[in-house]
Design a protein around this motif. Sequence first.
Motif, short mmCIF file in Angstrom:
data_model
loop_
_atom_site.label_atom_id
_atom_site.label_comp_id
_atom_site.label_asym_id
_atom_site.label_seq_id
_atom_site.Cartn_x
_atom_site.Cartn_y
_atom_site.Cartn_z
N HIS A 28 9.39 10.08 18.89
CA HIS A 28 10.34 9.03 18.72
C HIS A 28 10.00 8.57 17.27
O HIS A 28 9.24 8.52 16.25
CB HIS A 28 9.35 8.32 20.04
CG HIS A 28 9.11 8.78 20.92
ND1 HIS A 28 10.83 8.31 22.12
CD2 HIS A 28 8.55 8.67 21.88
CE1 HIS A 28 10.15 8.47 23.13
NE2 HIS A 28 8.85 9.24 23.04
N HIS A 29 11.52 7.68 16.87
CA HIS A 29 11.69 7.42 15.60
C HIS A 29 11.95 5.69 15.19
O HIS A 29 12.44 5.66 16.69
CB HIS A 29 12.33 8.20 15.02
CG HIS A 29 12.30 9.45 14.93
ND1 HIS A 29 11.08 9.37 13.27
CD2 HIS A 29 12.41 10.88 15.22
CE1 HIS A 29 10.75 10.86 13.21
NE2 HIS A 29 11.52 11.85 14.96
N THR A 30 11.83 4.77 14.61
CA THR A 30 12.09 3.96 14.34
C THR A 30 13.55 4.04 14.32
O THR A 30 13.89 4.78 13.55
CB THR A 30 11.35 3.14 13.61
OG1 THR A 30 11.89 3.54 11.95
CG2 THR A 30 9.91 2.94 13.56
N LEU A 31 14.09 3.09 14.65
CA LEU A 31 15.13 2.59 14.69
C LEU A 31 16.06 2.26 12.35
O LEU A 31 17.23 2.97 12.20
CB LEU A 31 16.50 0.74 15.12
CG LEU A 31 16.44 1.57 16.50
CD1 LEU A 31 16.72 0.54 17.67
CD2 LEU A 31 16.88 2.69 17.16
N GLU A 32 15.25 1.71 12.05
CA GLU A 32 14.75 1.86 10.86
C GLU A 32 15.61 2.81 10.02
O GLU A 32 16.19 3.23 9.44
CB GLU A 32 14.31 0.70 10.10
CG GLU A 32 14.18 -0.74 10.81
CD GLU A 32 13.83 -0.87 11.96
OE1 GLU A 32 13.05 -0.55 12.73
OE2 GLU A 32 14.19 -2.11 12.72
N PHE A 33 14.65 3.43 10.53
CA PHE A 33 13.95 5.29 9.93
C PHE A 33 15.05 6.02 10.03
O PHE A 33 16.12 6.46 9.32
CB PHE A 33 13.51 5.55 10.18
CG PHE A 33 13.48 7.30 10.16
CD1 PHE A 33 12.77 8.08 8.75
CD2 PHE A 33 13.44 8.32 10.93
CE1 PHE A 33 13.45 8.93 8.64
CE2 PHE A 33 13.37 9.57 10.10
CZ PHE A 33 13.52 10.25 9.24
N LEU A 34 16.02 5.95 11.10
CA LEU A 34 17.45 6.12 11.88
C LEU A 34 18.38 5.97 11.11
O LEU A 34 19.30 6.79 10.87
CB LEU A 34 17.39 6.37 13.18
CG LEU A 34 16.30 7.52 13.99
CD1 LEU A 34 16.27 6.86 15.38
CD2 LEU A 34 16.33 8.96 13.99
N PRO A 89 22.46 11.12 15.75
CA PRO A 89 23.39 11.53 17.22
C PRO A 89 22.66 12.68 17.91
O PRO A 89 22.40 12.49 18.93
CB PRO A 89 24.12 12.58 16.36
CG PRO A 89 24.25 11.10 15.48
CD PRO A 89 23.54 11.59 14.61
N ARG A 90 21.63 13.56 17.73
CA ARG A 90 20.99 14.36 18.52
C ARG A 90 19.42 13.76 18.77
O ARG A 90 18.91 14.07 19.17
CB ARG A 90 19.99 15.47 17.21
CG ARG A 90 21.14 15.88 16.48
CD ARG A 90 21.19 16.76 15.27
NE ARG A 90 22.16 17.52 14.33
CZ ARG A 90 21.87 18.64 13.86
NH1 ARG A 90 20.95 19.49 13.75
NH2 ARG A 90 22.77 19.02 12.52
N THR A 91 19.52 12.26 18.73
CA THR A 91 18.35 12.00 19.36
C THR A 91 18.57 11.07 20.69
O THR A 91 19.68 10.72 20.71
CB THR A 91 17.27 10.60 18.68
OG1 THR A 91 18.35 9.41 18.54
CG2 THR A 91 16.92 10.92 17.32
N LYS A 92 17.64 11.02 21.46
CA LYS A 92 18.19 10.77 23.16
C LYS A 92 18.96 9.40 22.98
O LYS A 92 19.19 8.47 23.74
CB LYS A 92 17.21 10.63 23.62
CG LYS A 92 17.28 10.63 24.88
CD LYS A 92 16.17 10.82 26.36
CE LYS A 92 16.67 11.38 27.94
NZ LYS A 92 15.12 11.51 28.35
N TYR A 93 18.30 8.21 21.77
CA TYR A 93 18.68 7.11 22.26
C TYR A 93 20.62 7.06 21.87
O TYR A 93 21.52 6.35 22.65
CB TYR A 93 17.97 5.99 21.07
CG TYR A 93 18.40 4.98 20.56
CD1 TYR A 93 17.64 3.95 21.58
CD2 TYR A 93 19.02 4.15 19.94
CE1 TYR A 93 17.77 2.50 20.94
CE2 TYR A 93 19.99 3.21 19.97
CZ TYR A 93 18.91 2.02 20.85
OH TYR A 93 19.21 0.92 20.58
#
Length: 458
Positions: free
Chosen positions: A111-117, A125-129
């Motif tokens: 899991h990563h913060t949206l700010e970081f992403l 796009p490679r994250t589940k979110y």
Amino acid sequence: MKHTDIKQLFSESANFAGKSVTVCGWVRTWRDSKSIAFIELNDGTSLKNLQLIIDKEKIAESISKPALVVGNALRVTGEFIPSERNGFELSVKGIEVLGTCPQDYPLQKKHHTLEFLRTIPHLRPRTKYFEAVFAVRNQLSFAIHKYFNKNGYKYVHTPIITGSDCEGAGEMFRVTTQPWNAKSKTEQDYYAEDFFGTKAGLTVSGQLEGEVAALGLGRIYTFGPTFRAEHSNTTRHAAEFWQVEPEVCFADLHDIIEIAEDFIKSIIKDVVESCPDELAYFDERIEKGLIEKLNHVLKSDFGKITYTEAVEVLKKSGKEFKYPVEWGCDLQTEHERYLTEEHFKKPVFVTNYPADIKAFYMKQNPDGKTVAATDLLVPGIGEIIGCSEREADLEKLKTAMLKRNMPLEAYTEYLDTRKYGSVPHSGFGLGLERILMYITGVQNIRDTLLYPRTVGSL
């Protein structure tokens, strides 16, 4: 490269059970033990990962170990077998590493913060979110086309480069081939040397051209990118976004309100039925009660209230708003959310706005103060659709334009549509990213776009 999609494996599991299959994908996570290694593989076709089981007694370490790297791309052959925990998993027989991923891969954690992403849009796009976001965006876009196709609308492609500012707000991006240091005595000379020989910009709306098409084709819709050079750095604004704009002849304001409600319910229903895994993910991680909210919308009759009545409701609410409410003001997000979330507790159409705060093309009501316009407001977002009956009377349209100091000669072709066989007609505009935020619970418009374009950020 012959292989089977992971989504197909899960959806047709009975057909593949016990059989040898080949899959391709990226390593999302992995676990290792003395005798067995586990890999979670995803190929972008399914939100659910496929678990790979590697028996080290059967698969040489020299083959299996290089695969145990987050981000690696693999081609794997194995037996698709039942699993008590995962439904089905793949008992690996062979592995081929298609693409290696070094240790500095930014997506090592689960899991990563949206700010970081947002700092790595090319990888998110490679994250589940974001896999879930873009899956819903895809289905939503398809649902929009299905709705209009089923109801007899023609899909027209209006210009992206245009000379007209539809909203009259002057927030257009300029399109030019002139060098940065071009010198001209006058502005007219400058544009005369440009590619089109006149001032050009990126479209803020396809509506005016859409009206031209509708006044010959009957019912049309546009669906494409639009651009606003608006210095607004909020969670709801982007400089480039996609907009849906139907235009319907022989339809008044009441007709287009009915169409808008049917349209919104239809596309939400399509997504609810087609994206259960993605919506369950958003319900769990992003907005608790999301699915219940969407089902409530599908079962509800949308509310209706005039602008004048809405102002009275807001003034009597007892709420202390940041922006005071008086007749003639433009409703702010806080006002719109109060109406939808606390007063109506469902989507609501606010109709008959003051003419001075709406666009020139809206039909003037007999009271001389308001226009036949409506905004559809929804809980959590505020305005999601801007809608109106268009002014069909040539002289009234000219008067409205002159009042706003608009040069009539720049709109000759548009005015001709009222000169030659004008008819009552209506339409609306829906921002794709706004409805996507509503359906998914995503809070920032930057997280609905592959590469968000916002002020100061390209």
